[in-house]
Design a protein around this motif. Structure first.
Motif, short mmCIF file in Angstrom:
data_model
loop_
_atom_site.label_atom_id
_atom_site.label_comp_id
_atom_site.label_asym_id
_atom_site.label_seq_id
_atom_site.Cartn_x
_atom_site.Cartn_y
_atom_site.Cartn_z
N ASP A 93 0.86 -1.18 0.00
CA ASP A 93 0.00 0.00 0.00
C ASP A 93 0.90 1.24 0.00
O ASP A 93 1.67 1.47 0.94
CB ASP A 93 -0.89 0.00 1.24
CG ASP A 93 -1.93 1.13 1.20
OD1 ASP A 93 -1.71 2.12 0.47
OD2 ASP A 93 -2.94 1.01 1.90
N PRO A 94 0.84 2.07 -1.03
CA PRO A 94 1.68 3.29 -1.09
C PRO A 94 1.50 4.20 0.12
O PRO A 94 2.40 4.95 0.46
CB PRO A 94 1.22 3.97 -2.38
CG PRO A 94 0.65 2.86 -3.21
CD PRO A 94 0.02 1.92 -2.24
N LEU A 96 1.54 3.42 3.05
CA LEU A 96 2.41 2.96 4.13
C LEU A 96 3.89 3.18 3.82
O LEU A 96 4.77 2.61 4.47
CB LEU A 96 2.17 1.47 4.41
CG LEU A 96 0.73 1.07 4.79
CD1 LEU A 96 0.66 -0.43 5.05
CD2 LEU A 96 0.25 1.85 6.00
N THR A 97 4.20 4.03 2.84
CA THR A 97 5.57 4.25 2.40
C THR A 97 6.49 4.68 3.55
O THR A 97 7.64 4.25 3.64
CB THR A 97 5.61 5.29 1.27
OG1 THR A 97 4.90 4.76 0.14
CG2 THR A 97 7.03 5.64 0.89
N GLN A 98 5.97 5.53 4.43
CA GLN A 98 6.81 5.98 5.55
C GLN A 98 7.27 4.80 6.40
O GLN A 98 8.41 4.75 6.84
CB GLN A 98 6.04 6.97 6.42
CG GLN A 98 6.86 7.50 7.59
CD GLN A 98 6.06 8.42 8.50
OE1 GLN A 98 5.00 8.91 8.11
NE2 GLN A 98 6.54 8.64 9.70
N GLY A 99 6.37 3.84 6.63
CA GLY A 99 6.72 2.65 7.40
C GLY A 99 7.75 1.80 6.68
O GLY A 99 8.71 1.31 7.28
N TYR A 100 7.55 1.62 5.36
CA TYR A 100 8.52 0.86 4.57
C TYR A 100 9.91 1.51 4.66
O TYR A 100 10.93 0.84 4.81
CB TYR A 100 8.08 0.81 3.10
CG TYR A 100 7.14 -0.33 2.77
CD1 TYR A 100 7.65 -1.58 2.43
CD2 TYR A 100 5.76 -0.16 2.77
CE1 TYR A 100 6.79 -2.63 2.10
CE2 TYR A 100 4.90 -1.20 2.46
CZ TYR A 100 5.42 -2.43 2.12
OH TYR A 100 4.58 -3.46 1.80
N THR A 101 9.94 2.84 4.56
CA THR A 101 11.22 3.55 4.59
C THR A 101 11.90 3.40 5.94
O THR A 101 13.11 3.15 6.01
CB THR A 101 11.00 5.05 4.28
OG1 THR A 101 10.37 5.18 3.01
CG2 THR A 101 12.31 5.80 4.29
N PHE A 122 10.42 -0.62 -2.58
CA PHE A 122 9.00 -0.27 -2.58
C PHE A 122 8.83 1.23 -2.34
O PHE A 122 8.06 1.92 -3.01
CB PHE A 122 8.26 -1.06 -1.50
CG PHE A 122 6.81 -0.67 -1.34
CD1 PHE A 122 5.84 -1.22 -2.16
CD2 PHE A 122 6.43 0.27 -0.40
CE1 PHE A 122 4.51 -0.85 -2.03
CE2 PHE A 122 5.10 0.65 -0.26
CZ PHE A 122 4.13 0.09 -1.09
N SER A 123 9.58 1.75 -1.36
CA SER A 123 9.44 3.17 -1.01
C SER A 123 9.78 4.08 -2.17
O SER A 123 9.08 5.07 -2.43
CB SER A 123 10.34 3.51 0.19
OG SER A 123 9.90 2.85 1.35
N ILE A 124 10.86 3.77 -2.88
CA ILE A 124 11.35 4.69 -3.90
C ILE A 124 10.37 4.82 -5.05
O ILE A 124 10.37 5.83 -5.78
CB ILE A 124 12.75 4.26 -4.40
CG1 ILE A 124 13.49 5.46 -5.02
CG2 ILE A 124 12.64 3.11 -5.40
CD1 ILE A 124 14.95 5.19 -5.29
N LYS A 125 9.49 3.84 -5.21
CA LYS A 125 8.48 3.91 -6.27
C LYS A 125 7.32 4.82 -5.90
O LYS A 125 6.49 5.16 -6.75
CB LYS A 125 7.95 2.50 -6.58
CG LYS A 125 8.97 1.57 -7.21
CD LYS A 125 8.37 0.22 -7.60
CE LYS A 125 7.89 -0.55 -6.39
NZ LYS A 125 7.42 -1.92 -6.75
N GLN A 136 17.66 10.30 -0.55
CA GLN A 136 18.03 9.39 0.55
C GLN A 136 17.85 7.94 0.13
O GLN A 136 18.75 7.11 0.35
CB GLN A 136 17.18 9.69 1.78
CG GLN A 136 17.36 8.66 2.91
CD GLN A 136 16.30 8.76 3.97
OE1 GLN A 136 15.96 9.86 4.41
NE2 GLN A 136 15.75 7.62 4.39
N LEU A 137 16.72 7.63 -0.45
CA LEU A 137 16.42 6.24 -0.83
C LEU A 137 17.37 5.76 -1.92
O LEU A 137 17.80 4.60 -1.91
CB LEU A 137 14.97 6.13 -1.29
CG LEU A 137 13.92 6.32 -0.18
CD1 LEU A 137 12.53 6.51 -0.78
CD2 LEU A 137 13.92 5.11 0.77
#
Length: 627
Positions: A93-94, A96-101, A122-125, A136-137
């Motif tokens: 789920d995009p 949730l990107t902060q959590g993935y990062t 996943f985050s960088i996408k 950063q990513l």
């Protein structure tokens, strides 16, 4: 409460996700939590988030929000737990990107490169192009790739704890070892936080019990992170908030004469600043100083700087080492190897395995090569900071955290690292008056005979007469020992093809300038059977010309000698012509011809038996004596 208020204020900036829970009561508690956050009621917000989870354990939003709260509170364990649960419930789920990062970053810092790459990819996408988080990513994914590859190309490295005798406190770090590998100096910290410098000697196959380096140096203030010249007589160290401090942490210098250290002096505004100035590294002759500083005018947070001791004995204004070395991040703990060209340092700005890694660069004509990561396992996912490599390239020394204690280790330098830099030899001994055996303070000058450049210039100890000179592999050197009113003495070393490194002890006897005094000119070279001077001879001949110019009344004999190979008559002629070649050079440089006499002795006056090639080389020589 102020800290919790800060947490709530920060959370207001986060993107809220809102997907209906299956349980209406859970959704009601979640909405109350969001309202609590708006009203800066942090305790109530956390309580309502947990109530929402109690009502519906599959409700993603409260887990995610608890992850955010714990991230801001710097509670890493809980942040990872709640973010991971949210990702488990709603993978890919995009929102949730902060959590993935966050989780991906922590996996990277733990050295789990494969899993970290999965999360960060996943985050960088799902972040904006050209945003700070995109940069950063991108960098973190490069670190993941580098870390995986470095582990695949791992080399063997077996580290040995230096033992309880050396590791006598809870924290020991920043080791320094003398060129002969017989003296160890390091920083140790007491439980009350006081840092001091300690010294140990390698005796009977083991390190002796460490002692305070000097009561002149160690005080109730902090003294640590030191560097020392090759002769062990110039010490630079870091002291924070010490006497005459210019700012946060400053660099101080102390000189050793005989067995006594001088009272440390602040190195002054040319080197120190109102900011953090620390972690010094001295060149082997004590004339170039590298250090790390977070002062203004750099390229990042902490940069590497350098200063040189000029001919007037003053340190020049420190200059930044430039963007080849320094980045927008931290560059710390420089270490200039005894060869004078290889610089090691730690950085989290150059591509590495996450955190601070150790790098190597070579300087040539004040230009540095692109820093190269030292690879795995010297570097890993943890911070690597201080590294010292022995002059001969045999051992490396570093400190490492072991069960919350910092201990000193040594390791044998692996071939993969040894191939990256030139090893360095040492010559040490005592300078004395040849007539009285009195210890002398004399200038020791090391000259590269190929480039005619001075590599090192030191002074022998005025009390003990002791000196140490460092000779890197890869060139041909002349070592000149000079003192007013004495004949200079010269030694020659051909290390052009040398790959290993060792040490020699050579005591120097200087002859006062007087009648019948004699010296061998060891750096006069001819090709076999030839009488033409080779260019490497010019350094010594120029020194001889200067000596005769400063003493215009001196009358000298230049004598040529050969070994016993070849016909006697041919050797006699060869020795005469070589002596004349030296005299002709001096006369062309302005020496009065009436003050120079030449003579050839052929093979008639050998210094040693002509039994080996090494001995024959000793007998092939040019001598000068005062008439």
């Amino acid at each position: 409460m102020k800290f919790m208020t800060k947490i709530i204020t920060t959370l207001l900036l986060f993107i809220s996700i809102s997907i209906s829970a299956q349980n209406p009561k859970a959704k009601e508690y979640y909405d109350k939590a969001l309202k609590n956050i708006t009203e800066k009621k942090s305790v109530d917000a956390i309580e309502n988030l947990f109530k929402a989870i109690e009502k519906d354990s599959t409700f993603t939003d409260p887990y995610f929000k608890l992850g955010q709260i714990n991230e801001v509170a710097r509670n890493q364990e809980n942040a990872i737990k709640f973010y991971s649960k949210a990702i488990e419930l709603r993978p890919n789920d995009p929102l949730l990107t902060q959590g993935y990062t966050y989780v991906g970053t922590r996996l990277l810092r733990a050295g789990n490169y494969a899993k970290a790459k999965e999360y960060l990819s996943f985050s960088i996408k799902n972040v904006s192009a050209n945003s700070p988080i995109m940069k950063q990513l991108t960098r973190q994914l490069e670190q993941c790739k580098f870390g995986e590859q470095a582990q695949k190309n791992a080399f063997e490295l077996i580290a040995k704890d230096l033992g309880a005798k050396i590791n006598f406190k809870n924290k020991q770090y920043f080791p320094v070892v003398s060129p002969d590998n017989e003296t160890l100096i390091f920083t140790a910290r007491s439980d009350d936080g006081d840092e001091n410098l300690y010294i140990s000697y390698f005796e009977n196959g083991q390190w002796s019990i460490p002692k305070s380096i000097s009561e002149q140096i160690n005080t109730p203030d902090n003294e640590g992170t030191c560097s020392i010249s090759a002769d062990g007589r110039t010490l630079v160290f870091t002291s924070c908030d010490g006497k005459n401090s210019l700012g946060s942490c400053d660099l101080y210098i102390s000189k050793k004469i005989g067995n006594d250290w001088s009272s440390p002096q602040n190195l002054g505004a040319s080197i120190n600043s109102p900011f953090w100035d620390a972690q010094p590294s001295l060149s082997n002759d004590g004339r170039i100083l590298y250090f790390s500083s977070d002062r203004q005018g750099g390229y990042g947070r902490k940069d590497l700087w350098m200063s040189e001791l000029n001919e007037m004995g003053n340190w020049t204004k420190a200059i930044n080492l430039g963007t080849t070395i320094n980045t927008a991040y931290d560059e710390v703990s420089p270490f200039i190897h005894a060869n004078g060209r290889t610089l090691f340092f730690a950085s989290d700005g150059h591509l590495g395995m996450g955190g601070l890694d150790l790098f190597i660069t070579e300087s040539k004509l004040n230009t540095y090569s692109k820093p190269e990561n030292l690879g795995y396992p010297i570097n890993n996912f943890e911070d690597q900071v201080a590294l010292f490599i022995a002059a001969d390239g045999s051992k490396g020394y570093y400190s490492s955290n072991v069960n919350n204690n910092i201990r000193l280790f040594e390791f044998t330098i692996p071939k993969q690292l040894n191939d990256k830099f030139k090893r360095a030899n040492y010559v040490k001994g005592i300078v004395q008056d040849a007539s009285t055996n009195k210890n002398l303070s004399a200038e020791i000058e090391l000259v590269d005979l190929k480039t005619k450049t001075t590599i090192q210039k030191v002074i022998s100890d005025a009390v003990t007469g002791e000196y140490t000179a460092i000779l890197p592999n890869g060139s041909q050197y002349g070592l000149f020992i000079n003192k007013k009113d004495y004949f200079f003495k010269s030694l020659t070393f051909d290390f052009l093809e040398k790959s290993d490194a060792d040490g020699k002890k050579i005591n120097i006897l200087l002859d006062p300038i007087k009648k019948d005094a004699k010296t061998i000119l060891n750096n006069i070279f001819f090709d076999s059977g030839k009488v033409e001077l080779r260019p490497e001879s010019f350094v010594e001949l120029d020194k001889l010309q200067l000596l005769l110019k400063e003493n215009p009344s001196l009358q000298v004999e230049i004598a040529g000698h050969t070994d016993d190979i070849g016909k006697e008559a041919d050797n006699q002629v060869l020795s005469e012509k070589r002596a004349m070649a030296v005299a002709d050079y001096l006369i062309k440089k302005g020496v009065n011809p009436a003050n120079i006499k030449t003579k050839g002795y052929g093979k008639t006056k050998p210094l040693v038996a002509n039994s080996t090639e090494e001995n024959r080389q000793i007998n092939r020589r040019i001598e000068m004596s005062i008439l």
